[in-house]
Design a protein around this motif. Structure first.
Motif, PDB file in Angstrom:
ATOM      1  N   LEU A   1       0.828  -1.209   0.000  1.00  0.00           N
ATOM      2  CA  LEU A   1       0.000   0.000   0.000  1.00  0.00           C
ATOM      3  C   LEU A   1       0.863   1.260   0.000  1.00  0.00           C
ATOM      4  CD1 LEU A   1      -2.744  -1.137   2.530  1.00  0.00           C
ATOM      5  CD2 LEU A   1      -3.022  -0.785   0.069  1.00  0.00           C
ATOM      6  N   MET A   2       1.997   1.224   0.689  1.00  0.00           N
ATOM      7  CA  MET A   2       2.905   2.379   0.681  1.00  0.00           C
ATOM      8  C   MET A   2       3.484   2.599  -0.713  1.00  0.00           C
ATOM      9  SD  MET A   2       4.745   1.600   4.369  1.00  0.00           S
ATOM     10  CE  MET A   2       6.117   2.738   4.154  1.00  0.00           C
ATOM     11  N   LEU A   3       3.792   1.497  -1.407  1.00  0.00           N
ATOM     12  CA  LEU A   3       4.314   1.623  -2.773  1.00  0.00           C
ATOM     13  C   LEU A   3       3.282   2.235  -3.705  1.00  0.00           C
ATOM     14  CD1 LEU A   3       6.222  -1.776  -3.085  1.00  0.00           C
ATOM     15  CD2 LEU A   3       7.253   0.501  -3.139  1.00  0.00           C
ATOM     16  N   ARG A   4       1.994   1.952  -3.474  1.00  0.00           N
ATOM     17  CA  ARG A   4       0.937   2.539  -4.306  1.00  0.00           C
ATOM     18  C   ARG A   4       0.859   4.052  -4.129  1.00  0.00           C
ATOM     19  NH1 ARG A   4      -4.782  -0.195  -3.993  1.00  0.00           N
ATOM     20  NH2 ARG A   4      -5.077   1.509  -5.485  1.00  0.00           N
ATOM     21  N   ILE A   5       1.183   4.515  -2.914  1.00  0.00           N
ATOM     22  CA  ILE A   5       1.126   5.957  -2.662  1.00  0.00           C
ATOM     23  C   ILE A   5       2.331   6.652  -3.279  1.00  0.00           C
ATOM     24  CG2 ILE A   5       1.192   7.725  -0.857  1.00  0.00           C
ATOM     25  CD1 ILE A   5      -0.403   5.832   0.914  1.00  0.00           C
ATOM     26  N   ASP A   6       3.559   6.143  -2.986  1.00  0.00           N
ATOM     27  CA  ASP A   6       4.756   6.773  -3.541  1.00  0.00           C
ATOM     28  C   ASP A   6       5.917   5.786  -3.445  1.00  0.00           C
ATOM     29  OD1 ASP A   6       5.800   9.751  -4.311  1.00  0.00           O
ATOM     30  OD2 ASP A   6       7.368   8.612  -3.273  1.00  0.00           O
TER      31      ASP A   6
END
Length: 526
Positions: free
Chosen positions: A198-203
């Motif tokens: 989920l963090m990778l999806r944000i940035d």
């Protein structure tokens, strides 16, 4: 009656109709074996370090229940990860301009998700922690059953306190492994995997910077975990020494007091406690250093996100809502990261405990007891005994206790064996009863090699009175009928008469149902 003989003794009635296996377990260990126990074992391999796969095999019978716990953890963490997502959407709506009702709707959704998450989290803990108790319950039953099957040579070389420590303290550590250890490991893997995605999806860039120190963390943790294992095992072994010292002093308290050795024993126990304290401090220092390192790592990640994430919001690469959500996800990683040190310690201590417990579970009796069918293997033996060139050496001894003994005792004969202390009189009887392995072709009963006779049938045909009397902390009746629980009143009275106990029974408050205390402490020395 010889000088020094007891005035009376509690005599146990041997059972001759269908004897149960002497020394046999109240619970046959075959009833509680796990699938991993079906392979052949070599006694020489018992001290090899137990691999993690062995722990997995022990917990395999509860795989379905652990799978349910894993599913509940997935649901719990899915709900936990949904909260930052709702928070992000709510903040983005506020920035874009929205009504109070919409904000209230997001707030209500967060509360509802949190309540459901609390329920699934509790359920997951009940399942996994409950499994740990069931696994250790099975291990404890198998441990006790194995102790019942092992022969005299095992107890000659293993101190009672050490065996007790393995059956109590080490099994307690294994409960921590199969319960909180497995729970936190699964939770950490789930949280790290899902949160990182989920963090990778944000940035992507911000995520990589925030986790840049993970490889360093893994290297350091791997090196420290080896030390945790060795220090943890040292603590467990020292605890076994303490347990053994306490057991010996409680059992021999009369001797300690008779020879006025209280101060000496207290001093020796104090030294053992000091060693236990030092080893624990060594373990705690290493574990504390590990947890501190992980905490510093977690704090550095937060600082990186505050700086680079703030810059990303200012430049417009991410929204303020995404920045808040990213920080919330990073906060979810804080506890699993800090708990990593505790998980490693729990697993290393569990491996050490399994190694010590497995050292006993994997042993096979040096004198096989035979099968259940052997227990009905014929009538009692007539009693013709022959020793043919018997040479016997105790395990670890540098010279034989019996050397080239040849003797024939016809059926119905009476033979007295005399000799100085240590000449092998008791050893000869112990070998005849097969308390120890007997060399083939050296001991015969009724012309049959004792190695070819079922132990149950051989011992059911023997009347054996050991040098050291032992009574269980039960009633006199239970001690008398130990070998034959179904004995009727006439048989009990006959045994009591043989033990010269009839007159004493009149002075006991409950007669045959009087509890004699530990090792028969309420009776005389006999």
């Amino acid at each position: 009656m010889p000088d020094g003989a007891p005035s009376h003794a509690v005599c146990a009635i041997p059972r001759t109709d269908a004897p149960r296996r002497p020394g046999g377990p109240l619970l046959d260990s075959s009833d509680v074996r796990t699938p991993a126990d079906t392979s052949e074992r070599s006694p020489g391999d018992v001290r090899a370090r137990v691999p993690l796969a062995r722990l997995v095999a022990v917990g395999r019978p509860y795989a379905a229940s652990y799978a349910l716990g894993l599913g509940l953890l997935l649901l719990t963490n899915g709900l936990a990860l949904a909260i930052p997502m709702l928070l992000r959407k709510g903040i983005d709506r506020i920035e874009a301009g929205t009504t109070l009702g919409t904000v209230a709707g997001f707030a209500a959704a967060i509360v509802a998700v949190a309540l459901v998450q609390a329920g699934t989290r509790t359920w997951s803990r009940l399942v996994i922690l409950g499994n740990s108790r069931r696994v250790v319950y099975d291990l404890r039953r198998r441990f006790f059953a194995t102790l019942q099957r092992l022969g005299a040579s095992f107890y000659d070389s293993h101190r009672t306190g050490d065996v007790m420590s393995r059956g109590v303290n080490d099994l307690q550590l294994l409960r921590g492994f199969f319960g909180p250890g497995v729970l936190n490991l699964l939770n950490t893997v789930i949280v790290y995997t899902a949160t990182t995605a989920l963090m990778l999806r944000i940035d992507v860039r911000l995520t990589l910077w925030s986790l840049a120190l993970v490889p360093v963390l893994l290297v350091v943790v791997n090196r420290i975990s080896r030390g945790v294992y060795h220090r943890s095992k040292a603590v467990q072994e020292q605890l076994a020494e303490l347990s053994n010292r306490v057991q010996e002093n409680v059992s021999g308290i009369q001797q300690v007091k008779t020879f006025v050795q209280e101060d000496r024993e207290i001093s020796g126990f104090r030294d053992l406690c000091e060693g236990f304290r030092r080893r624990n401090l060594d373990l705690v220092r290493l574990r504390g250093w590990l947890i501190s390192f992980i905490g510093v790592f977690s704090g550095l990640g937060t600082l990186v996100v505050l700086y680079l994430g703030g810059s990303a919001v200012i430049s417009g690469r991410i929204t303020f809502g995404e920045f808040v959500a990213f920080n919330a996800y990073l906060a979810l990683l804080t506890w699993p990261t800090v708990a990593l040190g505790w998980i490693i310690n729990t697993f290393q201590r569990g491996i050490g405990a399994m190694e010590r417990v497995d050292d006993i579970l994997r042993r096979e009796p040096d004198v096989p007891a035979g099968t259940d069918a052997d227990e009905d293997g014929g009538p009692p033996l007539a009693g013709s005994i022959e020793f043919r060139g018997l040479t016997f050496t105790y395990e670890g001894a540098d010279r034989p206790s019996l050397a080239d003994v040849s003797l024939t005792i016809p059926e119905g004969s009476r033979v007295a064996i005399v000799g100085p202390v240590g000449s092998g009189k008791s050893t000869l009887v112990n070998v005849l009863a097969r308390f120890y392995p007997v060399p083939a072709g050296t001991v015969f009963v009724d012309g049959v090699d004792v190695n070819d006779l079922p132990v149950a049938r051989l011992r059911a045909s023997l009347a054996y009175v050991p040098q050291e009397a032992f009574l269980f902390s039960r009633t006199i009746r239970e001690n008398v009928t130990l070998g034959h629980p179904e004995a009727d009143e006439a048989e009990v009275e006959r045994a009591v008469g043989l033990a010269r106990l009839t007159r004493d029974l009149e002075t006991f408050p409950a007669g045959l149902d009087t509890r004699v205390g530990e090792r028969g402490v309420t009776l005389s020395g006999g």
